[in-house]
Design a protein around this motif. Structure first.
Motif, PDB file in Angstrom:
ATOM      1  N   LEU A  40      45.692  48.863  37.269  1.00 29.71           N
ATOM      2  CA  LEU A  40      45.997  48.858  35.836  1.00 29.71           C
ATOM      3  C   LEU A  40      44.916  48.206  34.997  1.00 29.71           C
ATOM      4  N   ALA A  41      44.060  47.392  35.624  1.00 30.67           N
ATOM      5  CA  ALA A  41      43.052  46.642  34.870  1.00 30.67           C
ATOM      6  C   ALA A  41      42.209  47.514  33.933  1.00 30.67           C
ATOM      7  N   PRO A  42      41.693  48.677  34.394  1.00 26.74           N
ATOM      8  CA  PRO A  42      40.882  49.495  33.483  1.00 26.74           C
ATOM      9  C   PRO A  42      41.708  50.160  32.377  1.00 26.74           C
ATOM     10  N   ALA A  43      43.044  50.091  32.495  1.00 25.10           N
ATOM     11  CA  ALA A  43      43.910  50.764  31.519  1.00 25.10           C
ATOM     12  C   ALA A  43      44.868  49.801  30.839  1.00 25.10           C
ATOM     13  N   THR A  57      44.753  38.601  25.857  1.00 27.88           N
ATOM     14  CA  THR A  57      44.878  39.707  26.793  1.00 27.88           C
ATOM     15  C   THR A  57      44.964  39.192  28.232  1.00 27.88           C
ATOM     16  N   ALA A  58      44.153  38.166  28.537  1.00 31.30           N
ATOM     17  CA  ALA A  58      44.174  37.584  29.883  1.00 31.30           C
ATOM     18  C   ALA A  58      45.526  36.950  30.189  1.00 31.30           C
ATOM     19  N   VAL A  59      46.125  36.301  29.179  1.00 31.32           N
ATOM     20  CA  VAL A  59      47.436  35.676  29.377  1.00 31.32           C
ATOM     21  C   VAL A  59      48.506  36.740  29.631  1.00 31.32           C
ATOM     22  N   ILE A  60      48.472  37.841  28.870  1.00 28.59           N
ATOM     23  CA  ILE A  60      49.444  38.909  29.056  1.00 28.59           C
ATOM     24  C   ILE A  60      49.277  39.549  30.429  1.00 28.59           C
ATOM     25  N   THR A  61      48.031  39.765  30.831  1.00 24.52           N
ATOM     26  CA  THR A  61      47.765  40.308  32.162  1.00 24.52           C
ATOM     27  C   THR A  61      48.301  39.368  33.233  1.00 24.52           C
ATOM     28  N   LEU A 259      47.873  29.015  45.252  1.00 28.52           N
ATOM     29  CA  LEU A 259      46.979  28.611  44.165  1.00 28.52           C
ATOM     30  C   LEU A 259      45.538  28.985  44.493  1.00 28.52           C
ATOM     31  N   SER A 260      45.109  28.715  45.724  1.00 32.28           N
ATOM     32  CA  SER A 260      43.744  29.066  46.109  1.00 32.28           C
ATOM     33  C   SER A 260      43.569  30.584  46.161  1.00 32.28           C
ATOM     34  N   LEU A 261      44.597  31.292  46.608  1.00 27.16           N
ATOM     35  CA  LEU A 261      44.517  32.748  46.665  1.00 27.16           C
ATOM     36  C   LEU A 261      44.331  33.364  45.278  1.00 27.16           C
ATOM     37  N   ASN A 262      45.106  32.894  44.303  1.00 35.43           N
ATOM     38  CA  ASN A 262      45.003  33.434  42.948  1.00 35.43           C
ATOM     39  C   ASN A 262      43.610  33.251  42.361  1.00 35.43           C
ATOM     40  N   CYS A 263      42.936  32.177  42.780  1.00 28.74           N
ATOM     41  CA  CYS A 263      41.577  31.936  42.289  1.00 28.74           C
ATOM     42  C   CYS A 263      40.625  33.053  42.693  1.00 28.74           C
ATOM     43  N   VAL A 264      40.941  33.723  43.795  1.00 25.00           N
ATOM     44  CA  VAL A 264      40.079  34.798  44.285  1.00 25.00           C
ATOM     45  C   VAL A 264      40.627  36.165  43.896  1.00 25.00           C
ATOM     46  N   THR A 265      41.881  36.447  44.271  1.00 22.44           N
ATOM     47  CA  THR A 265      42.401  37.805  44.089  1.00 22.44           C
ATOM     48  C   THR A 265      42.780  38.128  42.651  1.00 22.44           C
ATOM     49  N   ALA A 266      43.209  37.138  41.890  1.00 24.09           N
ATOM     50  CA  ALA A 266      43.652  37.399  40.521  1.00 24.09           C
ATOM     51  C   ALA A 266      42.584  37.094  39.476  1.00 24.09           C
ATOM     52  N   ILE A 267      41.806  36.037  39.676  1.00 24.35           N
ATOM     53  CA  ILE A 267      40.846  35.596  38.660  1.00 24.35           C
ATOM     54  C   ILE A 267      39.462  36.202  38.866  1.00 24.35           C
ATOM     55  N   LEU A 268      39.002  36.264  40.109  1.00 27.79           N
ATOM     56  CA  LEU A 268      37.639  36.707  40.386  1.00 27.79           C
ATOM     57  C   LEU A 268      37.340  38.139  39.922  1.00 27.79           C
ATOM     58  N   PRO A 269      38.258  39.114  40.085  1.00 26.23           N
ATOM     59  CA  PRO A 269      37.931  40.467  39.601  1.00 26.23           C
ATOM     60  C   PRO A 269      37.582  40.522  38.119  1.00 26.23           C
ATOM     61  N   TYR A 392      48.749  30.469  36.694  1.00 23.77           N
ATOM     62  CA  TYR A 392      47.359  30.020  36.693  1.00 23.77           C
ATOM     63  C   TYR A 392      46.667  30.274  35.363  1.00 23.77           C
ATOM     64  N   ALA A 393      47.020  31.372  34.672  1.00 23.78           N
ATOM     65  CA  ALA A 393      46.366  31.699  33.401  1.00 23.78           C
ATOM     66  C   ALA A 393      46.651  30.637  32.347  1.00 23.78           C
ATOM     67  N   PHE A 394      47.847  30.054  32.394  1.00 20.18           N
ATOM     68  CA  PHE A 394      48.200  29.011  31.435  1.00 20.18           C
ATOM     69  C   PHE A 394      47.472  27.707  31.764  1.00 20.18           C
ATOM     70  N   TYR A 395      47.307  27.421  33.065  1.00 23.47           N
ATOM     71  CA  TYR A 395      46.546  26.235  33.457  1.00 23.47           C
ATOM     72  C   TYR A 395      45.097  26.378  33.011  1.00 23.47           C
TER      73      TYR A 395
END
Length: 446
Positions: A40-43, A57-61, A259-269, A392-395
């Motif tokens: 969904l990221a590109p759309a 937009t990042a917070v909503i995502t 928490l460590s996983l989100n740093c890679v799979t959710a934030i890094l892309p 994580y987005a709120f932090y």
């Protein structure tokens, strides 16, 4: 009369089907989890107002991603209790059928141009309900597979189940890559934004329903569970005596994992697009390579832990990820590499250092609980810990008051890895636990 050899052969067939079922189930589970992050990221503009700034937009995502994860503990509670009282198989079938059907419904949703803010609200609510069903899948299927597995092979089998995670991530990335070639992304009227993103969701739903058909036909209920008779009060028992101590320890450990996983799979892309200026296609290629390597490392880590022990492996790896992973992440943010080959190498190394330890989760958590509470303990221990890291987005938004927004991922990664080491230190060694023997030992009350 059934001979001993026939009984052994039947048990082995049951074990293989249970193992495959747990892998396939976890695969379709994680495929669904990361559809919003990758496909969904590109759309994303299809569901939100084009007038919002990048931070909003990042917070909503993040909310879309978090909605599914927040629903998972409720699913673990509902389906874990059912699985411990009435069996693992039916709980798995109901859960996967539920999120398979709803994933197809998500693929049919209209966007912001049609429903306004209602489109993203509907998306978030559906993802929350999907999260409930997703939480039920691994809560039942993974304990069933582990209960069939001999203790000397639990590390390998648990690691193989967990490869469903990175392989699902790779699959979503590959499908997204292909769809972007067929239906390029661009403004709100571009093909991918209007309809291309829907195809991965339809595929995810179809795979889930195909899994249900396989599971109904091929997988038998856990023999260990059948021997214990089920029943009891698994939720109450989970928060009593030794079970409560085990749950608290697993909760601390898994909070660090998530928490460590989100740093890679959710934030890094997202950083790949903003810091390295990668196109959606290049981002997909980078993730495909990184997570293929991670899939191999899941099995390697799980097998090594069968020799070293789970506890020391987790404690040491938490330090490796916290120091090495964070340092490499910081190097990436500082240099902002633009060369695709360099980006792929750095992202792969970051993913390996931070994410590979997930290969132990299925086997370790199942080893921490007895049969009467195993599904509930595994499901809630795995899922409830996801709630705090999901925001994580709120932090990041709060930390951005003290540092550049893109650097806010680093303290979150350090904290997550510290929780892994501390959580592992709080628990005992588990690799030699005999499930059947442990069930016969008297429970200790405190």
């Amino acid at each position: 009369m059934t001979t001993t050899a026939q009984a052994t052969d039947e048990h082995e067939r049951n074990r293989k089907h249970a193992q495959r079922g747990a892998f396939y189930g976890f695969y379709v589970d994680m495929f669904d989890i990361y559809l919003p992050i990758i496909a969904l990221a590109p759309a994303i503009g299809y569901f939100i107002s084009p007038d919002l700034d990048a931070s909003t937009t990042a917070v909503i995502t993040g909310m879309i991603f978090a909605a599914t994860l927040v629903g998972r503990p409720l699913g673990a509670l509902i389906f874990g209790r059912y699985a411990d009282m009435h069996g693992r198989k039916n709980a798995t079938v109901i859960a996967v059928a539920g999120f398979g059907i709803l994933t197809i419904v998500v693929g049919l949703l209209p966007g912001y141009q049609t429903w306004g803010i209602g489109s993203v609200v509907a998306f978030v609510l559906l993802r929350f309900v999907i999260g409930i069903f997703v939480g039920g899948e691994y809560t039942a299927a993974s304990p069933l597979a582990m209960e069939y597995s001999p203790k000397e092979k639990r590390g390998l089998n648990g690691g193989l189940i967990m490869t469903g995670f990175p392989l699902a991530y790779v699959s979503v990335a590959v499908i997204t890559f292909v769809m972007l070639q067929i239906a390029p992304a661009g403004d709100i009227d571009s093909p991918y934004v209007q309809w291309g993103w829907r195809i991965p969701f339809f595929i995810g739903g179809a795979m889930a329903l195909a899994f249900v058909a396989y599971y109904l036909k091929s997988v038998r209920e856990s023999e260990l569970f059948e021997g214990s008779g089920g029943g009891g009060t698994p939720v109450k028992d989970l928060f009593t005596g030794e079970n409560r101590k085990s749950f608290i320890q697993v909760f601390v450990l898994m909070t660090g994992f998530w928490l460590s996983l989100n740093c890679v799979t959710a934030i890094l892309p997202g950083l790949l697009r903003t810091e390295s200026n990668l196109t959606p296609t290049q981002t997909s290629v980078t993730l495909i390579v990184a997570y293929l390597v991670v899939a191999v490392m899941y099995v390697v880590c799980a097998v090594v832990s069968q020799r070293t022990g789970r506890r020391p492996f987790l404690m040491v790896w938490g330090g490796i990820a916290g120091i090495g992973g964070t340092a490499l992440y910081a190097l990436y943010l500082a240099t902002k590499p633009q060369n695709l080959f360099v980006v792929i190498i750095m992202v792969t190394l970051i993913a390996v250092l931070v994410v590979s330890v997930w290969g132990l989760t299925t086997v370790y958590i199942n080893e921490r609980f007895r049969t009467g509470v195993r599904a509930t303990g595994f499901g809630l221990g795995y899922s409830l810990a996801v709630v705090i890291p999901s925001f994580y987005a709120f932090y990041q938004s709060g930390l951005s008051s003290f540092m550049p927004f893109e650097w806010t991922v680093l303290p979150l990664l350090v904290i997550g890895c510290a929780f892994i080491t501390v959580g592992a230190a709080m628990g005992p060694e588990t690799k030699d636990v005999d499930f059947a023997a442990a069930d016969k030992e008297p429970a200790l009350e405190h």
